[in-house]
Design a protein around this motif. Structure first.
Motif, PDB file in Angstrom:
ATOM      1  N   LYS A  75       0.826  -1.206   0.000  1.00 20.94           N
ATOM      2  CA  LYS A  75       0.000   0.000   0.000  1.00 20.94           C
ATOM      3  C   LYS A  75       0.860   1.256   0.000  1.00 20.94           C
ATOM      4  O   LYS A  75       0.526   2.253  -0.633  1.00 20.94           O
ATOM      5  CB  LYS A  75      -0.919  -0.003   1.220  1.00 20.94           C
ATOM      6  N   GLU A  76       1.984   1.204   0.719  1.00 24.35           N
ATOM      7  CA  GLU A  76       2.850   2.380   0.810  1.00 24.35           C
ATOM      8  C   GLU A  76       3.786   2.512  -0.391  1.00 24.35           C
ATOM      9  O   GLU A  76       3.981   3.604  -0.931  1.00 24.35           O
ATOM     10  CB  GLU A  76       3.666   2.321   2.102  1.00 24.35           C
ATOM     11  N   LEU A  77       4.351   1.390  -0.812  1.00 30.07           N
ATOM     12  CA  LEU A  77       5.358   1.439  -1.873  1.00 30.07           C
ATOM     13  C   LEU A  77       4.757   1.577  -3.267  1.00 30.07           C
ATOM     14  O   LEU A  77       5.356   2.217  -4.142  1.00 30.07           O
ATOM     15  CB  LEU A  77       6.229   0.186  -1.836  1.00 30.07           C
ATOM     16  N   PHE A  78       3.592   0.967  -3.464  1.00 27.50           N
ATOM     17  CA  PHE A  78       3.027   0.924  -4.806  1.00 27.50           C
ATOM     18  C   PHE A  78       1.675   1.613  -4.905  1.00 27.50           C
ATOM     19  O   PHE A  78       0.930   1.390  -5.861  1.00 27.50           O
ATOM     20  CB  PHE A  78       2.940  -0.533  -5.280  1.00 27.50           C
ATOM     21  N   ALA A  79       1.361   2.434  -3.944  1.00 29.63           N
ATOM     22  CA  ALA A  79       0.195   3.331  -4.000  1.00 29.63           C
ATOM     23  C   ALA A  79      -1.094   2.623  -4.419  1.00 29.63           C
ATOM     24  O   ALA A  79      -1.838   3.100  -5.279  1.00 29.63           O
ATOM     25  CB  ALA A  79       0.493   4.493  -4.941  1.00 29.63           C
ATOM     26  N   GLY A  80      -1.334   1.466  -3.820  1.00 33.81           N
ATOM     27  CA  GLY A  80      -2.591   0.768  -4.072  1.00 33.81           C
ATOM     28  C   GLY A  80      -2.690   0.064  -5.405  1.00 33.81           C
ATOM     29  O   GLY A  80      -3.786  -0.371  -5.795  1.00 33.81           O
ATOM     30  N   LYS A  81      -1.556  -0.090  -6.126  1.00 28.85           N
ATOM     31  CA  LYS A  81      -1.601  -0.797  -7.399  1.00 28.85           C
ATOM     32  C   LYS A  81      -1.950  -2.270  -7.180  1.00 28.85           C
ATOM     33  O   LYS A  81      -1.526  -2.886  -6.201  1.00 28.85           O
ATOM     34  CB  LYS A  81      -0.250  -0.702  -8.118  1.00 28.85           C
ATOM     35  N   ALA A  82      -2.720  -2.824  -8.080  1.00 26.81           N
ATOM     36  CA  ALA A  82      -3.010  -4.258  -8.032  1.00 26.81           C
ATOM     37  C   ALA A  82      -1.779  -5.012  -8.510  1.00 26.81           C
ATOM     38  O   ALA A  82      -1.273  -4.754  -9.606  1.00 26.81           O
ATOM     39  CB  ALA A  82      -4.210  -4.579  -8.909  1.00 26.81           C
ATOM     40  N   ILE A  83      -1.277  -5.931  -7.675  1.00 27.11           N
ATOM     41  CA  ILE A  83      -0.066  -6.687  -8.005  1.00 27.11           C
ATOM     42  C   ILE A  83      -0.413  -8.168  -8.010  1.00 27.11           C
ATOM     43  O   ILE A  83      -0.844  -8.725  -7.005  1.00 27.11           O
ATOM     44  CB  ILE A  83       1.052  -6.402  -6.990  1.00 27.11           C
ATOM     45  N   GLU A  84      -0.204  -8.813  -9.139  1.00 28.03           N
ATOM     46  CA  GLU A  84      -0.557 -10.217  -9.293  1.00 28.03           C
ATOM     47  C   GLU A  84       0.670 -11.109  -9.114  1.00 28.03           C
ATOM     48  O   GLU A  84       1.746 -10.789  -9.626  1.00 28.03           O
ATOM     49  CB  GLU A  84      -1.144 -10.460 -10.686  1.00 28.03           C
ATOM     50  N   PRO A  85       0.521 -12.241  -8.400  1.00 29.67           N
ATOM     51  CA  PRO A  85       1.630 -13.205  -8.333  1.00 29.67           C
ATOM     52  C   PRO A  85       1.872 -13.816  -9.706  1.00 29.67           C
ATOM     53  O   PRO A  85       0.922 -14.143 -10.429  1.00 29.67           O
ATOM     54  CB  PRO A  85       1.117 -14.263  -7.348  1.00 29.67           C
TER      55      PRO A  85
END
Length: 271
Positions: free
Chosen positions: A43-53
């Motif tokens: 949440k802090e590093l990627f500003a709420g971006k959706a990150i998929e495994p």
């Protein structure tokens, strides 16, 4: 995003070194606790971006147990390299989780990046890649290590800083029409701010490579934002496209306004 990651890394450094570790962890943490910590970091590093495994976008090769917590080799592989825009390395439980962020230029062949890092605790290590279409993918590994950020260098600060900024580069086989590999070595103590001077018994102020630009002729290979988690005397292995003319130029700067430049003549590709 690079600026926000770097700003967060620096702010966490201050928090960790001045008021206790912001993301304290240990060998007894549960998988759930580690997952919650990573969610907070995302949440802090990627500003709420959706990150998929996805192991098909980015893979981590790291030792399960580090031989030396201050010199942990990490290999980041990008199987779909032509889709990659940038790459971030996060060491979840380090005092500064952000370790490095690479932005690749037109001269890059970003199939693989290798570097050495400090690991301060038993921790998950995450690699996050951003693709050219703005999507994010992650991979995770777990490393058992302890005390890498505070480990002394075994010499005085003055000795550690001798020759600071000197660089060397080694090249792999250069074949016509094929991507090439190079290894960049920079002499720099990369002080973490957590290492105690063995003579004065004071903590050595943090001094680390903060920005690194590597270009081939007039084309960027990569830009790197770094922090205290990168090991002393950084070694970075990278790929590039041996096309065009001109030397490989390296420009490095640290957080105390040190700046160094060096050029290397890449071998001509063989037929």
């Amino acid at each position: 995003m690079k600026a926000s990651i770097l700003a967060l890394g620096l702010s966490l450094s201050v928090t960790a070194l001045g008021a206790g570790t912001a993301y304290a962890a240990g060998a007894s943490d549960t998988d759930q606790e580690r997952a919650e910590r990573w969610n907070d970091l995302k949440k802090e590093l990627f500003a709420g971006k959706a990150i998929e495994p996805s192991d098909t976008m980015v893979k981590i090769d790291a030792p399960k147990r580090a031989d030396d917590a201050a010199l942990v080799p990490i290999t980041l592989t990008l199987p779909q390299k032509d889709k990659v825009k940038s790459l971030s390395l996060v060491i979840d439980d380090n005092p500064t989780p952000y370790a490095a962020h690479f932005t690749f230029g037109p001269a890059a062949d970003p199939g693989e990046v290798k570097l050495r890092v400090r690991i301060n605790n038993y921790t998950n290590v995450h690699a996050v890649t951003e693709t050219t279409d703005g999507k994010f993918y992650e991979s995770v590994g777990f490393v058992k290590a302890s005390g890498g950020c505070s480990a002394p260098m075994g010499m005085s600060d003055e000795e550690a800083m001798k020759g600071m900024g000197e660089m060397r580069m080694k090249f792999g086989e250069m074949g016509a029409g094929k991507p090439a590999e190079a290894t960049l070595m920079i002499r720099h103590p990369n002080f973490s701010g957590m290492q105690m001077n063995q003579v004065s018994r004071d903590y050595t102020p943090a001094r680390f490579i903060q920005k690194l630009d590597v270009s081939y002729g007039d084309k960027l290979i990569f830009h790197m934002d770094g922090d205290i988690s990168i090991s002393s005397n950084p070694v970075i292995n990278f790929g590039f496209k041996p096309e065009g003319k001109g030397p490989i130029k390296v420009v490095a700067s640290d957080n105390q306004d040190g700046k160094w430049e060096h050029t290397f003549q890449a071998p001509s590709p063989s037929n």
